[in-house]
Design an enzyme around this catalytic site. Structure first.
Site, PDB file in Angstrom:
ATOM      1  CG  PHE A  94     139.589 -25.621  76.394  1.00  0.00           C
ATOM      2  CD1 PHE A  94     139.204 -26.075  77.640  1.00  0.00           C
ATOM      3  CD2 PHE A  94     139.337 -24.294  76.057  1.00  0.00           C
ATOM      4  CE1 PHE A  94     138.580 -25.221  78.542  1.00  0.00           C
ATOM      5  CE2 PHE A  94     138.708 -23.441  76.947  1.00  0.00           C
ATOM      6  CZ  PHE A  94     138.334 -23.904  78.193  1.00  0.00           C
ATOM      7  CG  ASP A  99     137.697 -23.268  68.998  1.00  0.00           C
ATOM      8  OD1 ASP A  99     138.041 -22.074  68.979  1.00  0.00           O
ATOM      9  OD2 ASP A  99     137.418 -23.877  70.051  1.00  0.00           O
ATOM     10  CE  LYS A 157     141.278 -18.025  75.102  1.00  0.00           C
ATOM     11  NZ  LYS A 157     140.951 -17.496  76.419  1.00  0.00           N
ATOM     12  CB  THR A 166     121.406  -9.429  77.313  1.00  0.00           C
ATOM     13  OG1 THR A 166     120.461 -10.237  78.018  1.00  0.00           O
ATOM     14  CG2 THR A 166     121.163  -7.958  77.648  1.00  0.00           C
TER      15      THR A 166
END
Length: 408
Positions: free
Chosen positions: A125, A234, A265, A289
Site C-alpha cells: 500500500f 516506503d 504519519k 501549493t
C-alpha cells in the site's frame, strides 16, 4: 489504552497533551508559523531551512542528505516517483529535457511522456493518488473504478512462522519472489516500458503486516542496482521509531542505502529523503501549493527532542520484546484462535482464525478500553505510542487474554 491507530498525530509518539508540545503551541515566537501558514514553494518563511536542518535532516537516513517536504504519504510517494522518473530520463539521454521532449510532453506523447514504470509488490500500500494506486495491491475497494498504469507487480514473500522452524522454506519463498522481480524487470524492458524504480515497504502494513528477512531486502537492493532501477523505501508507516530503530530499513544493513526513503504519519509531515542525483534539475518540477506543513515540522522538532532526551527508542525495543513474547504465548494458549505472531519493536501483529472471530476480538477489546485495528485479511495489528512501556504491554496482554477467553 490505544495500542493501535493511524500513527499520524503527536499522541502516537508521546501521548496526549505532552508538555513539550504544549510549550511549542504557547510560545509567542511560534505564532507566526501557526497563523501565517506559508506556501513553501513560493514564499517560504525565513527560518524554514534552519528548522528543517534541525528536525528532518537530523534524522535523515544514512547516505541521503537531501529532503523534500510534502503534506501526506500519498503525495510523498507520488512525488518520489516523479523524482525517480526525472533521474532515469536524465540518465538515459545524458542531460536535461530537449525541445522535442518539452513539446511532445504537452500532447502526452513520447519522448516527453516516456513509457516508464515502477515495480511494486502484491500486498503493498503506497497511497491513493494515481501513480500510488497503480503500486497499491492490498484492498480492492481502494482501486476499483480507477484507471491504472500497466506497471509490473511482483509477489511479496509469505513467510511461515515461527521463523526459526522454517528457515529453508522461507529462504526458498524469498528466492522465488526475487526471481519474479528480475523476470518482471527484464520482461518490461523487452516491452519498451523499462522499470525506473522499485518501491517496497519494510513491513507491508495495510497488506497484513507482512515481513521479509534482511537478506531479502539486501538482494532486492542488489537487483535494483544491477538493472539500473532506483530503490524506493516506503517508510510512511514504519518510520520514526515504531520498529525499534528510527528507520525500519536500518535492520537490513545495506551495503548501499536506498535511493529514496519516503515518510509521513508518525513524522507529522510528509516528504522524502534522497540522494543528491535525484534533486530536480529545474524549478517547479516537484511542486504544489503548500509543499509541506511548517507547523508540523515545528512540532516534529519538539517530538525528536523528547525522543532523544527520554530514550524512547530504547523503551520501544524493550516493550516490543515483552509484547511479541506475550502474543507468542497467547497463540500457544489459544492455537485455535491465533497464529503467526510477528513484529519488530512494538510494530506487531497476529493472525486470527477467521474474519468473524477477528471482529469479535476487536469489539471485545474496545469494550474493555483498548482500541485495536485490523490489517490484511485476518490480522490484528498493534501500533502503540513511543511512550508504551513493558508495564503497558503486560496490562494490554491481560486484557487481550480475557478477550480471547470470551471468544474461546
Amino acid at each position: 489504552m490505544k495500542p493501535s491507530g493511524f500513527a499520524c498525530i503527536p499522541r502516537e509518539h508521546q501521548g496526549y497533551n505532552h508538555p513539550a508540545l504544549i510549550d511549542i503551541l504557547q510560545d509567542p515566537e511560534n505564532m507566526s508559523t501557526f497563523v501565517n501558514r506559508s506556501a513553501l514553494g513560493i514564499l517560504p518563511p525565513l527560518d524554514i531551512v534552519q528548522l528543517i536542518s534541525e528536525s528532518l535532516l537530523s534524522v535523515a537516513p544514512q547516505g541521503l542528505p537531501q529532503v523534500q517536504t510534502m503534506a501526506c504519504g500519498s503525495c510523498s510517494n507520488e512525488n518520489a516517483f516523479k523524482a525517480v522518473f526525472f533521474w532515469y530520463r536524465n540518465k538515459q539521454r545524458g542531460g536535461s529535457a530537449s525541445h522535442e521532449d518539452l513539446e511532445s510532453s504537452m500532447l502526452n506523447q513520447m519522448p516527453g511522456s516516456p513509457d516508464l514504470s515502477i515495480l511494486s509488490f502484491m500486498g503493498g500500500f503506497h497511497g491513493r493518488t494515481l501513480g500510488c494506486l497503480s503500486c497499491t495491491h492490498s484492498k480492492a475497494i481502494h482501486k476499483v473504478d480507477v484507471p491504472a498504469f500497466d506497471w509490473p507487480i511482483a509477489p511479496f514473500p509469505h513467510l511461515r512462522y515461527p521463523l526459526n522452524e522454517y528457515p529453508a522454506e522461507n529462504a526458498h519463498e524469498e528466492s522465488r519472489c526475487l526471481e519474479q522481480v528480475e523476470e518482471q524487470i527484464e520482461a518490461y524492458s523487452r516491452r519498451g516500458r523499462p522499470v525506473a524504480g522499485i518501491v517496497v515497504e519494510p513491513i507491508q502494513a495495510e497488506g497484513g503486516d507482512n515481513h521479509a528477512s534482511p537478506d531479502f531486502f539486501r538482494r532486492l537492493r542488489g537487483l535494483a542496482t544491477k538493472h539500473g532501477c532506483a530503490f524506493i523505501c516506503d517508510e510512511v508507516q514504519t518510520g520514526c521509531g515504531a520498529t525499534g530503530p528510527f528507520w525500519a530499513h536500518e535492520y537490513w544493513n545495506l551495503d548501499s542505502p536506498p535511493d529514496v526513503v519516503t515518510f509521513s504519519k508518525r513524522m507529522l509531515t510528509g516528504g522524502f529523503f534522497f540522494h543528491n542525483e535525484f534533486r530536480p534539475d529545474a524549478a517547479y518540477r516537484i511542486f504544489n501549493t503548500w509543499m509541506g506543513d511548517p507547523p508540523k515540522v515545528l512540532l516534529l522538532h519538539a517530538v525528536l527532542r523528547v525522543i532523544r532526551e527520554k530514550h524512547l527508542l530504547d523503551g520501544t525495543r524493550r516493550a516490543g520484546v515483552v509484547l511479541l513474547k506475550g502474543l507468542t504465548q497467547l497463540q500457544e494458549q489459544y492455537p485455535n484462535l491465533l497464529s503467526e505472531a510477528r513484529g519488530q519493536g512494538t510494530f506487531c501483529a497476529v493472525t486470527v482464525r477467521d474474519e468473524e472471530t477477528r471482529e469479535n476480538l476487536l469489539a471485545s477489546c474496545l469494550n474493555k478500553g483498548v482500541l485495536l485495528g485490523g490489517c490484511g485479511e485476518l490480522s490484528i495489528r498493534f501500533r502503540p505510542a513511543l511512550i508504551f512501556t513493558e508495564q503497558h504491554a503486560n496490562v494490554f496482554l491481560e486484557i487481550f487474554d480475557s478477550a480471547l477467553a470470551e471468544c474461546k
